[in-house]
Motif scaffolding. Structure first.
Motif, mmCIF file in Angstrom:
data_model
loop_
_atom_site.group_PDB
_atom_site.id
_atom_site.type_symbol
_atom_site.label_atom_id
_atom_site.label_comp_id
_atom_site.label_asym_id
_atom_site.label_seq_id
_atom_site.Cartn_x
_atom_site.Cartn_y
_atom_site.Cartn_z
ATOM 1 N N ILE A 122 31.896 88.575 12.013
ATOM 2 C CA ILE A 122 31.844 88.084 13.390
ATOM 3 C C ILE A 122 30.658 87.142 13.556
ATOM 4 N N SER A 123 30.890 86.033 14.234
ATOM 5 C CA SER A 123 29.801 85.096 14.487
ATOM 6 C C SER A 123 29.035 85.535 15.741
ATOM 7 N N GLN A 124 27.847 84.999 15.891
ATOM 8 C CA GLN A 124 27.041 85.305 17.075
ATOM 9 C C GLN A 124 27.791 84.896 18.337
ATOM 10 N N ARG A 125 28.419 83.724 18.285
ATOM 11 C CA ARG A 125 29.157 83.219 19.445
ATOM 12 C C ARG A 125 30.325 84.140 19.816
ATOM 13 N N MET A 126 31.114 84.549 18.812
ATOM 14 C CA MET A 126 32.272 85.409 19.093
ATOM 15 C C MET A 126 31.830 86.781 19.596
ATOM 16 N N LEU A 127 30.746 87.308 19.055
ATOM 17 C CA LEU A 127 30.237 88.585 19.527
ATOM 18 C C LEU A 127 29.796 88.462 20.986
ATOM 19 N N THR A 128 29.097 87.384 21.306
ATOM 20 C CA THR A 128 28.648 87.159 22.680
ATOM 21 C C THR A 128 29.840 87.062 23.636
ATOM 22 N N ILE A 129 30.835 86.264 23.277
ATOM 23 C CA ILE A 129 32.023 86.088 24.124
ATOM 24 C C ILE A 129 32.734 87.417 24.347
ATOM 25 N N ASN A 130 32.924 88.176 23.269
ATOM 26 C CA ASN A 130 33.629 89.451 23.385
ATOM 27 C C ASN A 130 32.837 90.468 24.194
ATOM 28 N N VAL A 145 23.618 100.152 20.872
ATOM 29 C CA VAL A 145 23.310 99.378 19.671
ATOM 30 C C VAL A 145 22.776 98.022 20.121
ATOM 31 N N ARG A 146 21.750 97.562 19.450
ATOM 32 C CA ARG A 146 21.181 96.244 19.750
ATOM 33 C C ARG A 146 22.129 95.152 19.253
ATOM 34 N N PHE A 147 22.028 93.983 19.876
ATOM 35 C CA PHE A 147 22.929 92.872 19.574
ATOM 36 C C PHE A 147 22.946 92.538 18.079
ATOM 37 N N ASN A 148 21.774 92.324 17.489
ATOM 38 C CA ASN A 148 21.728 91.928 16.080
ATOM 39 C C ASN A 148 22.246 93.023 15.152
ATOM 40 N N LYS A 203 28.333 98.312 28.744
ATOM 41 C CA LYS A 203 27.159 98.123 29.601
ATOM 42 C C LYS A 203 26.085 97.417 28.775
ATOM 43 N N ARG A 204 25.471 96.409 29.392
ATOM 44 C CA ARG A 204 24.393 95.643 28.761
ATOM 45 C C ARG A 204 23.089 96.040 29.434
ATOM 46 N N THR A 205 22.091 96.421 28.623
ATOM 47 C CA THR A 205 20.784 96.777 29.157
ATOM 48 C C THR A 205 19.736 95.860 28.547
ATOM 49 N N LEU A 206 19.026 95.147 29.428
ATOM 50 C CA LEU A 206 17.964 94.239 29.002
ATOM 51 C C LEU A 206 16.621 94.924 29.188
ATOM 52 N N PHE A 207 15.829 94.985 28.122
ATOM 53 C CA PHE A 207 14.490 95.565 28.180
ATOM 54 C C PHE A 207 13.473 94.425 28.228
#
Length: 133
Positions: free
Chosen positions: A56-64, A44-47, A75-79
């Motif tokens: 959930i805030s953007q900050r809390m999602l990022t931290i978690n 699933v994409r971040f947004n 796993k994080r995949t950057l395209f």
């Protein structure tokens, strides 16, 4: 398996006990269970994650997500596109967490009414005890 047969670490048993506590704290975090459940069907994409997890805030999602990635559960995949696209998905270890997590969710859903009644009874008794003082 009965509770007596579960090998719980005794508080103060050193590193093993601390690590178990850290993992349970992570899993018991306010947002972690929602993130894991949202990722259960695949990347699933971040947004999109943020849209699916109400409140959930953007900050809390990022931290978690960073914490879950650090622990090897996500796993994080950057395209390399413009703008960059980032997908998140459960790792094989993260997927093994789905059954116990969903078991807890099922248990909570099935017992919420009896717990609510128990709380109401307890609060009524505690309130009566306080009024007698």
């Amino acid at each position: 398996m009965t509770p007596g047969h579960i090998d719980f670490p005794t508080p103060g048993e050193g590193e093993d006990c601390r690590m178990v506590r850290e993992i349970l704290d992570l899993i018991g975090d306010k947002w972690t269970l929602y993130i894991i459940a949202t990722l259960k069907d695949g990347p699933v994409r971040f947004n999109e994650l943020r849209r699916r997890i109400d409140g959930i805030s953007q900050r809390m999602l990022t931290i978690n997500l960073r914490g879950l990635e650090r622990d090897g559960l996500v796993k994080r995949t950057l395209f390399p596109t413009i703008p960059p696209r980032v997908d998140y998905e459960l790792t094989s270890v993260g997927k093994t967490l789905l059954a116990p997590v969903m078991g807890l969710v099922t248990w909570a859903n099935g017992n919420q009414e009896s717990i609510r009644h128990a709380r109401d009874r307890y609060d009524a008794i505690q309130g009566a005890d306080l009024s007698e003082l």
